[in-house]
Design an enzyme around this catalytic site. Sequence first.
Site, PDB file in Angstrom:
ATOM      1  N   ASP A 283       0.496  -1.652   0.129  1.00  0.00           N
ATOM      2  CA  ASP A 283       0.120  -0.354   0.280  1.00  0.00           C
ATOM      3  C   ASP A 283       0.840   1.391   0.120  1.00  0.00           C
ATOM      4  O   ASP A 283       2.130   1.167   0.166  1.00  0.00           O
ATOM      5  CB  ASP A 283      -0.859  -0.068   1.182  1.00  0.00           C
ATOM      6  CG  ASP A 283      -1.992   1.074   1.051  1.00  0.00           C
ATOM      7  OD1 ASP A 283      -1.850   1.748   0.154  1.00  0.00           O
ATOM      8  OD2 ASP A 283      -3.273   0.583   1.206  1.00  0.00           O
TER       9      ASP A 283
HETATM   10  C1  BGC Z   1      -5.146   3.021   0.611  1.00  0.00           C
HETATM   11  C2  BGC Z   1      -5.398   2.150  -0.624  1.00  0.00           C
HETATM   12  C3  BGC Z   1      -5.347   2.785  -2.411  1.00  0.00           C
HETATM   13  C4  BGC Z   1      -3.412   3.261  -2.255  1.00  0.00           C
HETATM   14  C5  BGC Z   1      -2.969   3.974  -3.856  1.00  0.00           C
HETATM   15  C6  BGC Z   1      -4.045   3.547   0.468  1.00  0.00           C
HETATM   16  O1  BGC Z   1      -3.902   5.019   0.950  1.00  0.00           O
HETATM   17  O2  BGC Z   1      -5.090   2.406   1.606  1.00  0.00           O
HETATM   18  O3  BGC Z   1      -5.931   1.550  -0.911  1.00  0.00           O
HETATM   19  O4  BGC Z   1      -5.323   2.193  -3.226  1.00  0.00           O
HETATM   20  O5  BGC Z   1      -3.879   4.780  -1.090  1.00  0.00           O
HETATM   21  O6  BGC Z   1      -3.658   4.684  -4.085  1.00  0.00           O
END
Ligand code: BGC
Length: 765
Positions: A283
Amino acid sequence: MKRLQRLGIILLLIGSLQATAQDAGMKVFIDALMKKMTLEEKLGQLNLPGSGDIVTGQAGNSDIAQKIQEGKVGGLFNIKSVAKIKEVQKLAVEKSRLKIPLIFGMDVIHGYETVFPIPLGLSCSWDMKLVERSARIAATEASADGICWTFSPMVDIARDPRWGRIAEGAGEDPYLGSQVAKAMVQGYQGNDLKKNNTIMACVKHYALYGAAEAGRDYNTVDMSHQRMYNVYLPPYKAAVDAGAGSIMSSFNEVDGVPATANKWLLTDVLRKQWGFKGFVVTDYTGINEMVDHGIGDLPAVSARALMAGVDMDMVGESILNYSAKSLKEGKVTMAQINAACRRILEAKYKLGLFGDPYKYCDENRAKTEIFTDANRKEARSIAAQSFVLLKNQLLPGGSGPVLPLKKSGTIALIGPLADNKENMPGTWSVAANFSKATSLLTGLKEVAGDKAKIIYAKGSNLDADAAFEERAGMFGKGLGRDNRPAAEIIQEALNIAYQADVIVAALGESAEMSGESSSRSNIEIPEAQKDLLKALLKTGKPVVLVLFTGRPLVLKWENENVPAILNVWFGGSEAGYAIADVLFGDVNPSGKLSTTFPQNIGQVPIYYAHKNTGRPLGEGKWFEKFRSNYLDVSNDPVYPFGFGLSYTTFTYSDVKLSSTSLKGNQALTASVTVTNNGNKDGKEVVQLYIRDVVGSVTRPVKELKGFQKIELKGGESKTVTFNITPDDLKFYNYDLKYDWEPGEFVIMIGTNSRDVKSATVNWVK
Ligand code: BGC
């Protein structure tokens, strides 16, 4: 053997031969490519930097342009438009040494420009064809705009409504969650990733992210392996079994090790136990954050992540920056770097990017396949099926229930969420064009046409606290604050309300009150809006509460005092119309809750599939000394899991079993006859629950094991049959072995998890 069966087997064989041939072709191609790659280029494939703000026509001057040309970037994400993506792809395939195409990801969470209900709402449709369809349309639109990879489905089980990200998943139940996970993956990926209108899914957030302590986002998770395997892991596994091409590691820790460095999770469970063949992406800055988790400095945590099984580093760039040094020091191995690099290249190969890096960059598709009338029409119909009718009281004087509204007379639409289109799509609507969404006011007016008069007033701010309202109105989704005294704003609304035959109050949460980093410790409708609601009720006119929310709310007072409540979640770009369709009865509501709605925050976590404990409270009781209960509130929720009303009513016959004693792999059928007692046609979700009465470990009081959504004409009856096999009785025992145990099982069928009819069966091995 029957001819058809034989044909089926031959087709399967051809299919698997083709797959093997493709695999062999892929291996030869990637072997050859990797032979040419330097260590730095290999690490480049593992790098997924933040793309910053790439302006069309300026990609070459952007910060990452240089890196792309040096082969230090594997992909980019959340860049919107064919023009921009084409420009950046060109840098990779024309200016970098090995011309390896980039993969383009995006958070396409519940639709692209045509936005569908937030996932929590969508799961309340309990209609897997419809869930799959929404993902299919999302994939078609995203792929028409250059995207080939989506960070969805989010399949985190969530039993704590304080956690804002409960909005992004399918609720509290592993069975329903697994069905949704599978349908989403199929919708995105179709049966052939080589097509230009399918995109690769990324299951997230692996794992257990939904169990953050106290519902505070990113917080610690600590859970028994029993619960993990039986409740939290099944949806991830279902998505993997459905062929999801990638998976995202979560921010939280699991067994004391952050998921992103957790080898047991990323390699032993995911690859060895489940046979996952795709790639793992972290993530957002997931690796760097492990420094704050306290498991080492940046070089150390990057090495740990890579060795645990991470293949791609989102935003942090630490695998790129530190792995060469770690390799020299023996902290990472070349074999691990090669394996990760190969997995990224395989994903690109499977998507057909080596054959045509511009496969998803067709300007013509971008012009003709996005936010089309046909897609919007489907989104409108899907949204209507995600709404849950929570209450619909009879009006005094025998004129029937409050809902549906008549298309006549005067309707007062009141509330801070009634006239705001930016708020309609809901959280994580990255690609949405907010100006194209439809507000409830517009939807209601259009659907009413000239038959009913719609009058409007705002009535209150979202919250009395301006600073809170600002936090809850991020990403350009502010509701526009009215700085007059609250009493004056309410009075203005009352003046409107008195002119109407019925009041529709559009209240609840704003879009950004749920989603990432939007945890709440108080999950009631904000006080300022409740004051408005109380004032509206005092007019003595019938009031319908149209509730916007991204999470289960505490609605005890509302349930006791408001005659009709329709929960509409955040229904997407077409929600304004869809809500009007349901309010006027053009569509009969059929959604059922996928989460439990508590009586107060102190009951949280509250979920239907709880254990019995050694001191259960007797059925229908409130308090008994030395039983598992509270002094000040009963154990019941306001609305149980699976609950949802319709404009008609359904009755259930007793449960009929094909047998009450079975042996081994015999199959059982359980059926009920469901009757539509009204004269309106309607849909009903018939739910099957099973209780395993005695186990080697304690078992939940009931578990969802099947459901069927049926359509019944007014007055019609249908028999619904469930086939039950020992597979449906399996669970992970103390040794985490997946099997079933003989004994007594209670088979329950009903309209929600509370109101069921039951019969008992004895099943021996
Ligand atoms: C989130 C994810 C997301 C990623 C990319 C993160 O802050 O937890 O769910 O896919 O950002 O935008």
